[in-house]
Write an enzyme that holds these catalytic residues in place. Structure first.
Site, PDB file in Angstrom:
ATOM      1  N   ASP A 151     -29.437  15.807  19.778  1.00 29.84           N
ATOM      2  CA  ASP A 151     -30.758  16.394  19.986  1.00 29.84           C
ATOM      3  C   ASP A 151     -31.150  17.128  18.708  1.00 29.84           C
ATOM      4  O   ASP A 151     -30.496  16.987  17.683  1.00 29.84           O
ATOM      5  CB  ASP A 151     -30.744  17.332  21.207  1.00 29.84           C
ATOM      6  CG  ASP A 151     -32.064  17.336  21.960  1.00 29.84           C
ATOM      7  OD1 ASP A 151     -33.113  17.596  21.323  1.00 29.84           O
ATOM      8  OD2 ASP A 151     -32.065  17.091  23.174  1.00 29.84           O
ATOM      9  N   GLU A 202     -35.317  13.753  29.814  1.00 32.67           N
ATOM     10  CA  GLU A 202     -34.565  14.935  29.403  1.00 32.67           C
ATOM     11  C   GLU A 202     -35.419  16.184  29.473  1.00 32.67           C
ATOM     12  O   GLU A 202     -34.952  17.247  29.903  1.00 32.67           O
ATOM     13  CB  GLU A 202     -34.038  14.741  27.976  1.00 32.67           C
ATOM     14  CG  GLU A 202     -33.041  15.807  27.514  1.00 32.67           C
ATOM     15  CD  GLU A 202     -33.690  17.020  26.838  1.00 32.67           C
ATOM     16  OE1 GLU A 202     -32.965  17.964  26.499  1.00 32.67           O
ATOM     17  OE2 GLU A 202     -34.926  17.021  26.637  1.00 32.67           O
ATOM     18  N   GLU A 203     -36.675  16.075  29.062  1.00 31.59           N
ATOM     19  CA  GLU A 203     -37.529  17.255  28.930  1.00 31.59           C
ATOM     20  C   GLU A 203     -37.869  17.921  30.258  1.00 31.59           C
ATOM     21  O   GLU A 203     -38.320  19.061  30.272  1.00 31.59           O
ATOM     22  CB  GLU A 203     -38.822  16.884  28.192  1.00 31.59           C
ATOM     23  CG  GLU A 203     -38.634  16.489  26.726  1.00 31.59           C
ATOM     24  CD  GLU A 203     -38.239  17.653  25.831  1.00 31.59           C
ATOM     25  OE1 GLU A 203     -38.183  18.795  26.323  1.00 31.59           O
ATOM     26  OE2 GLU A 203     -37.981  17.406  24.644  1.00 31.59           O
ATOM     27  N   HIS A 210     -41.493  21.279  19.641  1.00 30.72           N
ATOM     28  CA  HIS A 210     -42.497  21.174  20.708  1.00 30.72           C
ATOM     29  C   HIS A 210     -43.899  21.456  20.180  1.00 30.72           C
ATOM     30  O   HIS A 210     -44.691  22.174  20.788  1.00 30.72           O
ATOM     31  CB  HIS A 210     -42.157  22.096  21.886  1.00 30.72           C
ATOM     32  CG  HIS A 210     -41.068  21.559  22.763  1.00 30.72           C
ATOM     33  ND1 HIS A 210     -40.926  21.919  24.084  1.00 30.72           N
ATOM     34  CD2 HIS A 210     -40.084  20.661  22.524  1.00 30.72           C
ATOM     35  CE1 HIS A 210     -39.889  21.270  24.603  1.00 30.72           C
ATOM     36  NE2 HIS A 210     -39.361  20.507  23.665  1.00 30.72           N
TER      37      HIS A 210
END
Length: 358
Positions: A236, A213-214, A323
């Site tokens: 998410d 996904e990233e 993140h």
């Protein structure tokens, strides 16, 4: 109708912590996928595909499924160069702020055996005055394993991937860890599937721990095309909005304790998103709503555009410090996401469901 609180089991934190401890950067999700599939096998039919997606399924074995997507990958690093001293240059896998990498410990998934290292940067004492106020750039950092140049060249080939080495930590009702984005979403979809299995769901439902996904929502595209879903939800994280510096006029209100965050916007099916809100109100499951006028940058974007278009919703967990090595979520919000997804699936009528917009 009188609202009632859903009966739920205590949050399965042992499973969640086991997921978070594993290293699984985009394209290399095998370790967390094995944990996820092992848990899923206790109550569901399981399999995986060649792309790295993991599947768990309950209900009938045929027909268009309802799909629940949560990605297993985390942001990471990839070794790009080894210098004469054995210091490793690296590139990012996913979106890093280089400032949070300085001084972090790293786990490299080297062939044969993991190798630990640290991310180095010139110490402030040996910087020129003008360097001290400048933000770090990725190309100015390096990985130091403490090994000799000869050992590094023998054991760590270019292309070796790594992740932050940071164990999860419970702080009261909060959970702090690397890879909450979005290992916690993969946890939510499987725990929602567990609830559905316990409640005797009559529909075919497939939870997918998606890959990559990233770096582009790629696993969601592959799995959604293969499954040809009737409808689905992507799970998410979203930004917790009471942390300093977050503009609630732009991001909406999704503070800790507000429950499941539901995306509303043109890409997502209005009947589905309205139904999520209705079951939240009916079952007294806390939720907030966020405006998403374009794409969401989640697996939901890929799901919505699969084949002829899949009716899609996005459910998110409020998260601080996204993140970074120390992301933070509140456990009650995680539970709310599980509950609202399971309640929505159980609310679907038997037979065909009309998701048309006209």
């Amino acid at each position: 109708m009188t609202a009632s609180t859903p009966k739920t089991s205590p949050l399965n934190t042992e499973f969640l912590l086991n997921l978070l401890r594993e290293a699984g950067p985009s394209g290399y999700e095998a370790r967390p996928a094995r944990v996820w599939l092992r848990e899923a096998a206790q109550f569901a039919r399981t399999r995986s595909d060649s792309y790295g997606n993991a599947y768990a399924e309950v209900g009938p074995e045929d027909g268009q499924p309802i799909v629940l997507l949560g990605h297993l990958d985390e942001i990471g690093l990839m070794v790009s160069h080894i210098d004469d001293q054995g210091f490793l240059a690296f590139l990012n896998i996913g979106g890093w702020d280089p400032q949070v990498l300085v001084g972090q410990r790293i786990r490299l998934l080297a062939p044969g055996q993991d190798i630990l290292g640290v991310i180095g940067k010139k110490a402030i004492h040996v910087m020129e005055q003008e360097e001290r106020t400048k933000a770090s750039k990725l190309e100015e950092l390096w990985i130091d394993t403490g090994l000799s140049a000869e050992e590094v060249n023998q054991r760590i080939p270019v292309g070796t991937v790594g992740v932050i080495e940071q164990p999860p930590l419970l702080l009261g009702d909060k959970l702090v860890s690397k890879s909450l984005d979005n290992r916690v979403g993969a946890f939510v979809v499987l725990e929602a599937l567990r609830q559905l299995a316990q409640q005797g769901v009559k529909r075919r439902v497939v939870a997918v721990g998606t890959a990559q996904e990233e770096i582009g929502l790629f696993g969601a595209s592959v799995s959604s095309h293969a499954l040809d879903p009737l409808a689905g939800i992507a799970v998410d994280v979203t930004h917790e909005t009471k942390q300093p510096g977050v503009n609630e006029k732009k991001y909406g209100k999704s503070p800790f304790g507000s429950g499941a965050n539901l995306s509303v916007g043109p890409l997502f099916n209005p009947k589905l998103t309205d139904a999520l809100q209705e079951v939240g109100r009916t079952k007294a499951i806390p939720f907030s709503v966020s405006a998403t006028p374009r794409h969401s940058s989640t697996d939901g974007d890929a799901l919505a555009l699969t084949r002829g278009g899949v009716p899609t919703g996005v459910v998110s967990i409020p998260n601080r410090y996204m993140h970074s090595p120390s992301e933070m979520v509140q456990l009650s919000d995680v539970q709310a996401c599980i509950d609202i997804i399971a309640a929505w699936v159980m609310s679907l009528p038997e037979g065909e469901v009309d998701f048309s917009r006209h």
